[in-house]
Write a protein that holds these residues in place. Structure first.
Motif, PDB file in Angstrom:
ATOM      1  N   TRP A  35       0.825  -1.211   0.000  1.00  0.00           N
ATOM      2  CA  TRP A  35       0.000   0.000   0.000  1.00  0.00           C
ATOM      3  C   TRP A  35       0.857   1.257   0.000  1.00  0.00           C
ATOM      4  O   TRP A  35       0.505   2.252  -0.640  1.00  0.00           O
ATOM      5  CB  TRP A  35      -0.980  -0.024   1.172  1.00  0.00           C
ATOM      6  N   ARG A  36       1.996   1.227   0.695  1.00  0.00           N
ATOM      7  CA  ARG A  36       2.888   2.389   0.652  1.00  0.00           C
ATOM      8  C   ARG A  36       3.421   2.598  -0.761  1.00  0.00           C
ATOM      9  O   ARG A  36       3.510   3.726  -1.251  1.00  0.00           O
ATOM     10  CB  ARG A  36       4.051   2.205   1.633  1.00  0.00           C
ATOM     11  N   SER A  37       3.772   1.499  -1.425  1.00  0.00           N
ATOM     12  CA  SER A  37       4.266   1.589  -2.791  1.00  0.00           C
ATOM     13  C   SER A  37       3.172   2.096  -3.717  1.00  0.00           C
ATOM     14  O   SER A  37       3.417   2.954  -4.580  1.00  0.00           O
ATOM     15  CB  SER A  37       4.775   0.220  -3.257  1.00  0.00           C
ATOM     16  N   PHE A  38       1.964   1.577  -3.532  1.00  0.00           N
ATOM     17  CA  PHE A  38       0.851   2.016  -4.369  1.00  0.00           C
ATOM     18  C   PHE A  38       0.595   3.503  -4.193  1.00  0.00           C
ATOM     19  O   PHE A  38       0.433   4.240  -5.174  1.00  0.00           O
ATOM     20  CB  PHE A  38      -0.413   1.227  -4.020  1.00  0.00           C
ATOM     21  N   LYS A  41       3.062   5.708  -5.954  1.00  0.00           N
ATOM     22  CA  LYS A  41       2.895   5.732  -7.415  1.00  0.00           C
ATOM     23  C   LYS A  41       1.626   6.494  -7.811  1.00  0.00           C
ATOM     24  O   LYS A  41       1.619   7.240  -8.794  1.00  0.00           O
ATOM     25  CB  LYS A  41       2.824   4.301  -7.957  1.00  0.00           C
ATOM     26  N   ALA A  42       0.553   6.294  -7.045  1.00  0.00           N
ATOM     27  CA  ALA A  42      -0.742   6.892  -7.404  1.00  0.00           C
ATOM     28  C   ALA A  42      -0.810   8.375  -7.082  1.00  0.00           C
ATOM     29  O   ALA A  42      -1.678   9.080  -7.596  1.00  0.00           O
ATOM     30  CB  ALA A  42      -1.873   6.154  -6.694  1.00  0.00           C
ATOM     31  N   THR A  43       0.096   8.851  -6.212  1.00  0.00           N
ATOM     32  CA  THR A  43       0.057  10.256  -5.811  1.00  0.00           C
ATOM     33  C   THR A  43       1.041  11.126  -6.570  1.00  0.00           C
ATOM     34  O   THR A  43       1.286  12.273  -6.194  1.00  0.00           O
ATOM     35  CB  THR A  43       0.333  10.395  -4.299  1.00  0.00           C
ATOM     36  N   LEU A 140       0.356   3.017   8.364  1.00  0.00           N
ATOM     37  CA  LEU A 140       1.224   4.115   8.752  1.00  0.00           C
ATOM     38  C   LEU A 140       2.033   4.556   7.541  1.00  0.00           C
ATOM     39  O   LEU A 140       2.733   3.748   6.925  1.00  0.00           O
ATOM     40  CB  LEU A 140       2.163   3.683   9.883  1.00  0.00           C
ATOM     41  N   ALA A 141       1.897   5.831   7.192  1.00  0.00           N
ATOM     42  CA  ALA A 141       2.629   6.372   6.040  1.00  0.00           C
ATOM     43  C   ALA A 141       3.278   7.690   6.462  1.00  0.00           C
ATOM     44  O   ALA A 141       2.747   8.418   7.306  1.00  0.00           O
ATOM     45  CB  ALA A 141       1.680   6.598   4.870  1.00  0.00           C
ATOM     46  N   ARG A 207      -4.920  -5.592 -10.927  1.00  0.00           N
ATOM     47  CA  ARG A 207      -4.718  -4.368 -11.720  1.00  0.00           C
ATOM     48  C   ARG A 207      -3.903  -3.346 -10.929  1.00  0.00           C
ATOM     49  O   ARG A 207      -3.065  -2.636 -11.490  1.00  0.00           O
ATOM     50  CB  ARG A 207      -6.060  -3.790 -12.141  1.00  0.00           C
ATOM     51  N   LEU A 208      -4.120  -3.276  -9.610  1.00  0.00           N
ATOM     52  CA  LEU A 208      -3.333  -2.374  -8.783  1.00  0.00           C
ATOM     53  C   LEU A 208      -1.873  -2.818  -8.728  1.00  0.00           C
ATOM     54  O   LEU A 208      -0.959  -1.990  -8.790  1.00  0.00           O
ATOM     55  CB  LEU A 208      -3.915  -2.318  -7.364  1.00  0.00           C
ATOM     56  N   GLN A 209      -1.656  -4.130  -8.634  1.00  0.00           N
ATOM     57  CA  GLN A 209      -0.285  -4.642  -8.643  1.00  0.00           C
ATOM     58  C   GLN A 209       0.409  -4.318  -9.964  1.00  0.00           C
ATOM     59  O   GLN A 209       1.576  -3.940  -9.986  1.00  0.00           O
ATOM     60  CB  GLN A 209      -0.284  -6.152  -8.412  1.00  0.00           C
ATOM     61  N   GLN A 210      -0.314  -4.476 -11.060  1.00  0.00           N
ATOM     62  CA  GLN A 210       0.252  -4.169 -12.366  1.00  0.00           C
ATOM     63  C   GLN A 210       0.570  -2.682 -12.469  1.00  0.00           C
ATOM     64  O   GLN A 210       1.606  -2.285 -13.033  1.00  0.00           O
ATOM     65  CB  GLN A 210      -0.725  -4.577 -13.475  1.00  0.00           C
ATOM     66  N   PHE A 211      -0.312  -1.850 -11.927  1.00  0.00           N
ATOM     67  CA  PHE A 211      -0.090  -0.402 -11.918  1.00  0.00           C
ATOM     68  C   PHE A 211       1.209  -0.063 -11.189  1.00  0.00           C
ATOM     69  O   PHE A 211       2.002   0.756 -11.654  1.00  0.00           O
ATOM     70  CB  PHE A 211      -1.283   0.293 -11.253  1.00  0.00           C
ATOM     71  N   VAL A 212       1.423  -0.703 -10.037  1.00  0.00           N
ATOM     72  CA  VAL A 212       2.640  -0.443  -9.264  1.00  0.00           C
ATOM     73  C   VAL A 212       3.875  -0.894 -10.046  1.00  0.00           C
ATOM     74  O   VAL A 212       4.904  -0.204 -10.062  1.00  0.00           O
ATOM     75  CB  VAL A 212       2.573  -1.164  -7.895  1.00  0.00           C
TER      76      VAL A 212
END
Length: 215
Positions: A35-38, A41-43, A140-141, A207-212
């Protein structure tokens, strides 16, 4: 620093059926590293919002000052979650501003605990489905200054039956996510679109894993 973690470690009957599928899904859902990696990337500045995720600085239901406003805000929160389930699944990430700044969900331990509990209680109260269709993951981020902030990731599979939300007047509504907007649909239309579905599915996580991997 102490945090109250409300983890769901067992999935209900409608979730992935094989032991391997359940294990793979749980590993992703409960992975702070993923989730931290996602989020990183998404932000990225300039990246457009996506139908499979939504960032929110906070939830209005936590701040409403009168009963009517609070009731409407609770329904809106439940609709945001149900809309993912009635589409293709997705995740709501709370504690992150529109400009993608990480702010967390509260400044004190008591505030954070109360807000997590309030969200969980509202979803249980207002979402109509044979089983719990969401998972609240506490994450926690680090913010821009490197300070750890508690954020929430609400993970929602695609439901194989229509998911209803109890409105303020007591009737049920059936929200569905179209792109980054939400519309209300007839439950029979949603049911017909799922005629070949056999169970709730977490395919969107792939799809989220592929996005990352791709970004």
């Amino acid at each position: 620093m102490h945090y109250l973690f409300l983890r769901v470690t067992r999935f209900s009957p409608g979730y992935p059926h094989t032991h391997r599928e359940r294990e793979d899904t749980e590993n992703i859902v409960n992975s702070d590293a993923f989730w931290r990696s996602f989020i990183s990337k998404a932000t990225v500045e300039g990246r457009i919002e996506h139908e499979l995720w939504d960032f929110k600085e906070t939830l209005p239901m936590w701040h409403a000052t009168n009963s009517d406003g609070r009731a409407q805000a609770k329904v809106k929160t439940a609709e945001d979650i149900a809309a993912f389930a009635n589409a293709n699944g997705g995740c709501l990430l709370v504690g992150i501003r529109d400009d993608k700044t990480i702010v967390g969900i509260g400044d004190t331990e008591r505030e954070r605990e109360n807000r997590v509990k309030a969200l969980s209680d509202v979803l249980v109260e207002l979402i109509q489905y044979p089983r719990q269709i969401w998972k609240i993951h506490q994450l926690l981020a680090n913010d821009a200054d490197g300070t750890e902030r508690l954020c929430l990731v609400v993970i929602v599979p695609r439901a194989y039956e229509p998911v209803g939300v109890k409105g303020a007047n007591g009737s049920y509504i059936y929200p569905v996510r179209h792109g980054t907007s939400i519309a209300r649909e007839n439950p029979e239309k949603l049911r017909h679109a799922r005629i070949h579905d056999k169970n709730d599915n977490f395919d969107f996580l792939e799809r989220l894993q592929q996005f990352v991997r791709d970004n």
